[in-house]
Design a protein around this motif. Sequence first.
Motif, PDB file in Angstrom:
ATOM      1  N   TYR A  14       0.841  -1.195   0.000  1.00  0.00           N
ATOM      2  CA  TYR A  14       0.000   0.000   0.000  1.00  0.00           C
ATOM      3  C   TYR A  14       0.876   1.244   0.000  1.00  0.00           C
ATOM      4  N   VAL A  15       0.368   2.291  -0.621  1.00  0.00           N
ATOM      5  CA  VAL A  15       1.023   3.589  -0.659  1.00  0.00           C
ATOM      6  C   VAL A  15      -0.039   4.630  -0.342  1.00  0.00           C
ATOM      7  N   VAL A  16       0.341   5.668   0.393  1.00  0.00           N
ATOM      8  CA  VAL A  16      -0.560   6.765   0.713  1.00  0.00           C
ATOM      9  C   VAL A  16      -0.044   8.026   0.030  1.00  0.00           C
ATOM     10  N   VAL A  17      -0.943   8.749  -0.624  1.00  0.00           N
ATOM     11  CA  VAL A  17      -0.613  10.015  -1.286  1.00  0.00           C
ATOM     12  C   VAL A  17      -1.463  11.087  -0.631  1.00  0.00           C
ATOM     13  N   ARG A  18      -0.814  12.192  -0.246  1.00  0.00           N
ATOM     14  CA  ARG A  18      -1.511  13.295   0.423  1.00  0.00           C
ATOM     15  C   ARG A  18      -1.158  14.589  -0.279  1.00  0.00           C
ATOM     16  N   GLY A  19      -2.174  15.351  -0.654  1.00  0.00           N
ATOM     17  CA  GLY A  19      -1.919  16.634  -1.292  1.00  0.00           C
ATOM     18  C   GLY A  19      -3.201  17.252  -1.817  1.00  0.00           C
ATOM     19  N   ASN A  20      -3.193  18.551  -1.979  1.00  0.00           N
ATOM     20  CA  ASN A  20      -4.346  19.273  -2.524  1.00  0.00           C
ATOM     21  C   ASN A  20      -4.327  19.196  -4.041  1.00  0.00           C
ATOM     22  N   LEU A  21      -5.502  19.224  -4.627  1.00  0.00           N
ATOM     23  CA  LEU A  21      -5.580  19.113  -6.084  1.00  0.00           C
ATOM     24  C   LEU A  21      -4.984  20.320  -6.786  1.00  0.00           C
ATOM     25  N   GLY A  22      -5.102  21.500  -6.215  1.00  0.00           N
ATOM     26  CA  GLY A  22      -4.629  22.705  -6.872  1.00  0.00           C
ATOM     27  C   GLY A  22      -3.206  23.106  -6.522  1.00  0.00           C
ATOM     28  N   MET A  23      -2.531  22.326  -5.688  1.00  0.00           N
ATOM     29  CA  MET A  23      -1.183  22.697  -5.257  1.00  0.00           C
ATOM     30  C   MET A  23      -0.183  21.645  -5.703  1.00  0.00           C
ATOM     31  N   LEU A  77       9.827  12.811 -11.463  1.00  0.00           N
ATOM     32  CA  LEU A  77       9.086  13.872 -10.780  1.00  0.00           C
ATOM     33  C   LEU A  77      10.048  14.923 -10.246  1.00  0.00           C
ATOM     34  N   ARG A  78       9.499  16.013  -9.747  1.00  0.00           N
ATOM     35  CA  ARG A  78      10.313  17.076  -9.151  1.00  0.00           C
ATOM     36  C   ARG A  78      10.380  16.851  -7.639  1.00  0.00           C
ATOM     37  N   PRO A  79      11.464  16.252  -7.149  1.00  0.00           N
ATOM     38  CA  PRO A  79      11.541  15.933  -5.710  1.00  0.00           C
ATOM     39  C   PRO A  79      11.728  17.175  -4.855  1.00  0.00           C
ATOM     40  N   GLY A  80      11.160  17.111  -3.666  1.00  0.00           N
ATOM     41  CA  GLY A  80      11.333  18.150  -2.666  1.00  0.00           C
ATOM     42  C   GLY A  80      12.317  17.679  -1.619  1.00  0.00           C
ATOM     43  N   PRO A  81      12.356  18.341  -0.472  1.00  0.00           N
ATOM     44  CA  PRO A  81      13.287  17.946   0.585  1.00  0.00           C
ATOM     45  C   PRO A  81      12.951  16.565   1.144  1.00  0.00           C
ATOM     46  N   LYS A  82      13.973  15.798   1.464  1.00  0.00           N
ATOM     47  CA  LYS A  82      13.794  14.450   2.021  1.00  0.00           C
ATOM     48  C   LYS A  82      13.757  14.534   3.533  1.00  0.00           C
ATOM     49  N   SER A  89       1.575  17.938  -8.866  1.00  0.00           N
ATOM     50  CA  SER A  89       0.217  17.793  -8.339  1.00  0.00           C
ATOM     51  C   SER A  89      -0.026  16.340  -7.925  1.00  0.00           C
ATOM     52  N   ALA A  90      -0.953  16.157  -6.999  1.00  0.00           N
ATOM     53  CA  ALA A  90      -1.265  14.813  -6.503  1.00  0.00           C
ATOM     54  C   ALA A  90      -1.754  13.912  -7.630  1.00  0.00           C
ATOM     55  N   ILE A  91      -2.559  14.453  -8.529  1.00  0.00           N
ATOM     56  CA  ILE A  91      -3.087  13.649  -9.639  1.00  0.00           C
ATOM     57  C   ILE A  91      -1.957  13.187 -10.542  1.00  0.00           C
ATOM     58  N   TYR A  92      -1.000  14.055 -10.827  1.00  0.00           N
ATOM     59  CA  TYR A  92       0.130  13.674 -11.676  1.00  0.00           C
ATOM     60  C   TYR A  92       0.961  12.583 -11.002  1.00  0.00           C
ATOM     61  N   VAL A  93       1.199  12.721  -9.710  1.00  0.00           N
ATOM     62  CA  VAL A  93       1.975  11.715  -8.977  1.00  0.00           C
ATOM     63  C   VAL A  93       1.250  10.371  -9.013  1.00  0.00           C
TER      64      VAL A  93
END
Length: 85
Positions: free
Chosen positions: A3-12, A32-37, A49-53
Amino acid sequence: MPYVVVRGNLGMANTKVYGLSLHEAEQITARLRPGPKNDNKDELTYYNSAIYVMNQLEYFFGYRVITCASQGDSGQPIWTLTRPY
């Protein structure tokens, strides 16, 4: 089942992913464009965006959304994805 959980707003474009294996994280981070680990958590941040991920997780690994909920008062969507064996 994995299982994987994805969290994020659709517009951000600030999406958090929890539960990827090391191999999956390396492969998907290249696309993808990674952020801080955050080494203290099993969390990856992407500036997509969450949808793209979620689309990338489905295309490359076969993950499918099985549930969606919102997080507390913030209303931030959380998706649970699973991958068949």
